[in-house]
Design a protein around this motif. Structure first.
Motif, PDB file in Angstrom:
ATOM      1  N   TYR A  91      -5.321   0.160  18.797  1.00  0.00           N
ATOM      2  CA  TYR A  91      -6.308  -0.679  18.436  1.00  0.00           C
ATOM      3  C   TYR A  91      -6.462  -1.814  19.306  1.00  0.00           C
ATOM      4  O   TYR A  91      -5.132  -2.412  19.479  1.00  0.00           O
ATOM      5  N   ALA A  97      -6.830  -7.746  11.385  1.00  0.00           N
ATOM      6  CA  ALA A  97      -8.079  -6.870  11.424  1.00  0.00           C
ATOM      7  C   ALA A  97      -8.084  -5.441  12.006  1.00  0.00           C
ATOM      8  O   ALA A  97      -8.672  -4.576  11.450  1.00  0.00           O
ATOM      9  N   GLY A  98      -7.251  -5.071  12.977  1.00  0.00           N
ATOM     10  CA  GLY A  98      -7.027  -3.774  13.470  1.00  0.00           C
ATOM     11  C   GLY A  98      -6.522  -2.955  12.575  1.00  0.00           C
ATOM     12  O   GLY A  98      -6.988  -1.698  12.338  1.00  0.00           O
ATOM     13  N   PHE A 101      -8.954  -2.147   9.945  1.00  0.00           N
ATOM     14  CA  PHE A 101     -10.049  -1.305  10.290  1.00  0.00           C
ATOM     15  C   PHE A 101      -9.722   0.031  10.586  1.00  0.00           C
ATOM     16  O   PHE A 101     -10.272   1.004  10.069  1.00  0.00           O
ATOM     17  N   VAL A 102      -8.420   0.294  10.910  1.00  0.00           N
ATOM     18  CA  VAL A 102      -7.814   1.704  11.135  1.00  0.00           C
ATOM     19  C   VAL A 102      -7.624   2.194   9.686  1.00  0.00           C
ATOM     20  O   VAL A 102      -7.899   3.490   9.344  1.00  0.00           O
ATOM     21  N   ASP A 104      -9.435   1.793   7.033  1.00  0.00           N
ATOM     22  CA  ASP A 104     -10.940   2.041   6.646  1.00  0.00           C
ATOM     23  C   ASP A 104     -11.164   3.335   7.369  1.00  0.00           C
ATOM     24  O   ASP A 104     -11.870   4.301   6.709  1.00  0.00           O
ATOM     25  N   GLU A 105     -11.124   3.317   8.611  1.00  0.00           N
ATOM     26  CA  GLU A 105     -11.606   4.551   9.621  1.00  0.00           C
ATOM     27  C   GLU A 105     -10.909   5.911   9.291  1.00  0.00           C
ATOM     28  O   GLU A 105     -11.813   6.833   9.097  1.00  0.00           O
ATOM     29  N   SER A 137      -6.318  -6.308   2.069  1.00  0.00           N
ATOM     30  CA  SER A 137      -6.246  -5.002   1.756  1.00  0.00           C
ATOM     31  C   SER A 137      -6.919  -4.699   0.537  1.00  0.00           C
ATOM     32  O   SER A 137      -6.567  -5.191  -0.390  1.00  0.00           O
TER      33      SER A 137
END
Length: 146
Positions: A91, A97-98, A101-102, A104-105, A137
């Motif tokens: 990322y 943030a990365g 994000f991952v 969640d992804e 989180s």
């Protein structure tokens, strides 16, 4: 509690490799899939006049990207050897943030990461990715200390 998909956040620190070992054990016990993420951070260049340092930035990102790829390839092999379903991602951006994000992804249900245990001025100056993840989180976070 059994986890279906663990997100393992790594960097180039020794504590990341301790997190790898914990994740290997957890993934074996719960037969989890694992996604390993390494963040190539842009933080050092925030607010810097990009055009004056463009060659240095390009060199930094190329080296950071290559280092992350090699680290992820090495760690991924550990999981493959143990028969654990694994994928890896890089990322680009801010670390906390990365990672979120991952998570969640890939629909992770646990984040595992090392914590450097910085306190005082070091924490103030360098920040704490682990602290940011813990407070932001919506899924469980396991932090590994030295």
């Amino acid at each position: 509690m059994s986890y279906q998909h663990i997100l393992l956040a790594v960097d180039d620190s020794p504590i990341s490799y301790a997190a790898v070992e914990h994740t290997l054990g957890l993934a074996k016990l719960s037969q989890s899939r694992v996604t390993i993420v390494s963040v190539v951070s842009v933080d050092p260049f925030v607010g810097v006049d990009f055009y004056q340092i463009a060659p240095a930035v390009t060199d930094y990102f190329m080296q950071a990207e290559q280092s992350a790829k090699l680290r992820l390839e090495d760690i991924t092999q550990s999981f493959i050897r143990d028969g654990i379903e694994v994928q890896s991602k890089i990322y680009h951006g801010e670390a906390a943030a990365g990672i979120l994000f991952v998570a969640d992804e890939v629909a992770a249900d646990l984040i595992v990461m090392g914590s450097h245990g910085r306190t005082g001025m070091k924490k103030f100056l360098l920040g704490s990715v682990a602290q940011a993840i813990l407070t932001q989180s919506h899924i469980p976070v396991l932090t590994i200390k030295q």
